[in-house]
Motif scaffolding. Sequence first.
Motif, PDB file in Angstrom:
ATOM      1  N   ARG A  49       0.853  -1.196   0.000  1.00  0.00           N
ATOM      2  CA  ARG A  49       0.000   0.000   0.000  1.00  0.00           C
ATOM      3  C   ARG A  49       0.890   1.248   0.000  1.00  0.00           C
ATOM      4  NH1 ARG A  49      -4.932  -2.101   2.054  1.00  0.00           N
ATOM      5  NH2 ARG A  49      -5.898  -0.096   1.664  1.00  0.00           N
ATOM      6  N   PRO A  50       1.584   1.517  -1.104  1.00  0.00           N
ATOM      7  CA  PRO A  50       2.539   2.626  -1.143  1.00  0.00           C
ATOM      8  C   PRO A  50       1.903   3.981  -0.816  1.00  0.00           C
ATOM      9  CG  PRO A  50       2.097   1.783  -3.357  1.00  0.00           C
ATOM     10  CD  PRO A  50       1.524   0.806  -2.401  1.00  0.00           C
ATOM     11  N   GLU A  51       0.596   4.102  -1.036  1.00  0.00           N
ATOM     12  CA  GLU A  51      -0.070   5.375  -0.729  1.00  0.00           C
ATOM     13  C   GLU A  51      -0.109   5.646   0.775  1.00  0.00           C
ATOM     14  OE1 GLU A  51      -3.382   2.262  -0.736  1.00  0.00           O
ATOM     15  OE2 GLU A  51      -1.474   2.647  -1.761  1.00  0.00           O
ATOM     16  N   LEU A  52       0.188   4.626   1.580  1.00  0.00           N
ATOM     17  CA  LEU A  52       0.188   4.789   3.035  1.00  0.00           C
ATOM     18  C   LEU A  52       1.595   4.971   3.607  1.00  0.00           C
ATOM     19  CD1 LEU A  52      -2.362   1.971   3.996  1.00  0.00           C
ATOM     20  CD2 LEU A  52      -2.822   4.414   3.714  1.00  0.00           C
ATOM     21  N   ALA A  53       2.595   5.011   2.739  1.00  0.00           N
ATOM     22  CA  ALA A  53       3.982   5.043   3.186  1.00  0.00           C
ATOM     23  C   ALA A  53       4.268   6.187   4.159  1.00  0.00           C
ATOM     24  CB  ALA A  53       4.923   5.128   1.984  1.00  0.00           C
TER      25      ALA A  53
END
Length: 318
Positions: A255-259
Amino acid sequence: MSKQLILVTGISGFIGGHVAEELLRRGFQVRGTVRGAKYHTFVNAVKAPGLEFIEVDDVVSGDFTEALKGVDGVIHTACPLPGKKGHEELLSIAVQGTLNVVRQAQQAGVKKIVVTSTFGALLSLWGETDDAELEKNKDEKYYVYFNAKTKAERALWSFAAEHPELEVATSPYAKTFPLPANVDTMATNEFIHLILNKNEPPFAPNWMVDVRDVAKAHVLALEKLPLPSDVLRRFIVNAATYTWASAAAYIKKSRPELADRLFPLADVKPLPGVLSNLVTTRAKEILGFSEFIPTENAIDEAVDAVLMLEKHWSKVKN
């Protein structure tokens, strides 16, 4: 389809709710104990064929006569979450509450009982600490919790030894039941919530298992009773040894958008020494677990559950 009626204590809890859903899925009828104001909420809002609720306000001194009428088995999951009660009160609920339920079940003629334990009971330290050590660690909520739950398990086995007629075993949010109202009632999904909000997760062994497998183990244990007298009736369910750093790294990748929300991987404290693996052979051979839900799947669904809760809380607040 089984028509047996099973009493589930603590049905409003994280594990209890999933145990109830697993029982219903397998054709059991379920009666759940609920405390105080929650009772009316559950009766009015939670509807499912084969499911009913009964009010029992105090697990330590409560009268379970009505709750146990017509019951074929008991799954006792009721216990406060770590940090919700002080040591003395938690110890009373864990030990005396468990014994109260089991005693009354035995007197009512119920012979099949499954009780939720904790991995802390596998570590001898928690049940052997003296008063001075407990006082020193009274603010460490998991230290206090493991101590109380370990003593509860020992009290349970002592009672079972005195009553050989008893058959005892220990062992994403349930969709049927209301969602947690706040972070304090999230149970172990709080760990994922911490990681997603730049907070360090608990300093504890990283043995991980999906709550649905925990629920499944409770029901399978109930179905397998009675077991041969020479079979140890404690079952360990664990999918993997998976560090919090690994969990955070996996979330960052999946979930790269949550990095930007994640606790920094470099700051996750490693546990000292070598982390042991838990042996789940007996759960597989006796209970019939062919495989556990993969840890990555459990993490994905826990993340989804946490994000869904955050949206829900935001709507409620506004």
